[in-house]
Design an enzyme around this catalytic site. Structure first.
Site: not given
Ligand code: SAH
Ligand code: SF4
Length: 353
Positions: A103, A344
Site C-alpha cells: 500500500e 494496514c
C-alpha cells in the site's frame, strides 16, 4: 552467438532494467554497441519521466527499443485498488510482477503532495497495535519498487511530489540498503529532486541502523516510533525491538543529534490505559527533555479484533501541554483520509511535518 545471448527463451523471466545500477546500465548499453549518451537518455525516461514501456522512449532508435524490450522489463507496478478520501488523499494497493502487493498513500495540500510508501511487504517486528505486524513479513522491497510507489502516486495526481515518508508497511531499517538507495534516488536531481529534509524514514528503533544512518551525508529526516518510554510497556507493545533497551536508544539518539545537528521526531500513538497514564507521560517528558526532539502524538487507528482503544482528544491535548511545559515541542498529527479504509492500520495519519 553474442546477439542471441540475452534473448529470452520461452518461460524466461526478463530482468527488470530498473534494478540496474548506473554501472550495469553503462555496461549493458556498451554490449549493445550503443554510444554512452543513451545511458543518460534511458535514465531520464526511467527515473524522471516514469516511462512504463520502451516504446515511450521516443528519442531512442526503434531498433534499440526493440532490443531492450526483448531483453528487459521496466518492472512496473499495477494498481489493484485505489480509494479516494473526501479530503483528497488517495490510498493505493499496488502489485509487483511477482504478485506481491503493498500500500501507499498520496496526500495533497494545495500545491503540495506528500507521499507515504512501504519499504517491505508485511513486517517481521510484530508490534502489538499494528495490523502490518500481525500479518508477518512477506519480503523486503527493492529500491526501485519503493521508488515506483512514489512515481505511481505522482503520475496519478499529475503533481510534483514535495515530500515522502517511509511510513507505510514494513520496517525500513530492516531493509536498509534498498530504503536508503530509494531515498537517494528520490533526492537526486536525476530522480525526483525532492529535498533531503523532506524525505523522512521512520523506524521502530533498530539501533545498529540508527548509528549507520547518523553517518549518511544527506540531511534526511529521522522519525523513531517510541510509543512508550517505560521499558516494560514498550517491550509488550514492540517485541521486535525488545533487545534494544530504552537507555541504549536514548544514548544512540543523543549521538545522532550530536553528529547530525538534526532534530528527530518521536512518534507516540496514544493507547487508552496503556501508554497514556501519568507515569507514562512523566517518562516521556524525561526521555525528551533537554534533548533535541519533536514529538508527534498520533491518534491510534483502531485495528479490527485488537483490544487497544485510542485515548481521548483531551488526553492528547494534555500530553502536548505537559511536553511543552518541559520545553519539548509536540504536535497532534493531523489525520488524513479518515473515511478511506486503512487496511494496514497505519496509513491514515501520516503527514510529514
Ligand atoms: N516500521 C516503521 C515504519 C512503518 S510504521 C515504524 O514502526 O516506525 C509507521 C508508523 O505507524 C509507526 O510510527 C507505527 O508505530 C505507526 N502505527 C502502526 N500501527 C498503528 C496504529 N494502529 N495506529 C497508529 N499508528 C500506528
Ligand atoms: Fe513493523 Fe512498524 Fe508495524 Fe511495528 S509499527 S510492526 S515496525 S510496520
Amino acid at each position: 552467438m553474442q546477439e542471441a545471448r540475452n534473448l529470452p527463451t520461452e518461460g524466461t523471466v526478463l530482468t527488470d532494467l530498473r534494478s540496474f545500477t548506473h554501472g550495469q546500465l553503462v555496461e549493458t548499453l556498451k554490449e549493445l554497441g550503443q554510444p554512452t549518451f543513451r545511458v543518460k537518455q534511458i535514465e531520464e525516461w526511467i527515473w524522471e519521466k516514469g516511462a512504463t514501456s520502451f516504446d515511450d522512449m521516443t528519442n531512442l532508435p526503434k531498433a534499440l527499443r526493440a532490443q531492450l524490450a526483448e531483453r528487459f522489463t521496466l518492472g512496473g507496478v499495477k494498481q489493484v485498488a485505489r480509494q479516494i478520501s473526501e479530503d483528497g488523499s488517495r490510498k493505493y494497493l499496488l502489485r509487483y510482477p511477482d504478485g506481491t502487493t503493498v500500500e501507499c498513500v498520496g496526500m495533497p495540500t494545495g500545491s503540495k503532495l506528500a507521499v507515504c510508501v512501504s519499504s517491505q511487504a508485511g513486517c517481521a517486528m510484530g508490534c502489538a497495535f499494528c495490523a502490518t505486524g500481525a500479518a508477518g513479513l512477506t519480503r523486503s522491497l527493492t529500491s526501485s519498487e519503493i521508488y515506483d510507489q512514489v512515481m505511481h502516486v505522482r503520475n496519478d495526481f499529475d503533481m510534483r511530489v514535495t515530500s515522502v515518508v517511509l511510513m507505510g508497511q514494513g520496517e525500513p531499517f530492516m531493509n536498509y540498503d534498498a530504503s536508503l538507495a530509494a531515498m537517494r534516488r528520490l533526492n537526486s536531481p536525476d530522480g525526483l529532486g525532492i529535498g533531503a529534509r523532506h524525505i523522512t524514514v521512520s523506524t521502530c528503533g533498530v539501533i545498529p541502523a540508527i548509528k549507520r544512518f547518523a553517518n549518511e551525508p544527506e540531511q534526511f529526516t529521522l522519525a523513531v516510533s517510541l510509543h512508550s518510554a517505560v521499558q516494560k510497556t514498550r517491550n509488550a507493545l514492540m517485541p521486535g525491538v525488545r533487545k534494544y533497551s530504552l537507555l541504549h536508544l536514548y544514548e544512540v539518539m543523543g549521538e545522532y543529534v550530536d553528529k547530525t545537528g538534526r532534530r528527530p521526531t518521536y512518534e507516540y500513538a496514544l493507547i487508552r490505559g496503556v501508554n497514556d497514564t501519568e507515569d507514562e507521560l512523566g517518562a516521556l517528558c524525561d526521555f525528551c527533555r533537554d534533548n533535541l526532539a519533536h514529538v508527534n502524538i498520533i491518534k491510534l487507528n483502531e485495528v479490527k479484533g485488537s483490544r487497544f482503544q485510542p485515548s481521548s482528544d483531551a488526553r492528547a491535548g494534555e500530553f502536548v501541554r505537559r511536553l511543552a511545559s518541559v520545553g519539548v515541542e509536540a504536535t497532534i498529527r493531523q489525520s488524513r483520509g479518515q473515511d478511506i479504509d486503512a487496511a494496514c492500520g497505519q496509513l491514515k495519519q501520516r503527514l510529514s511535518r
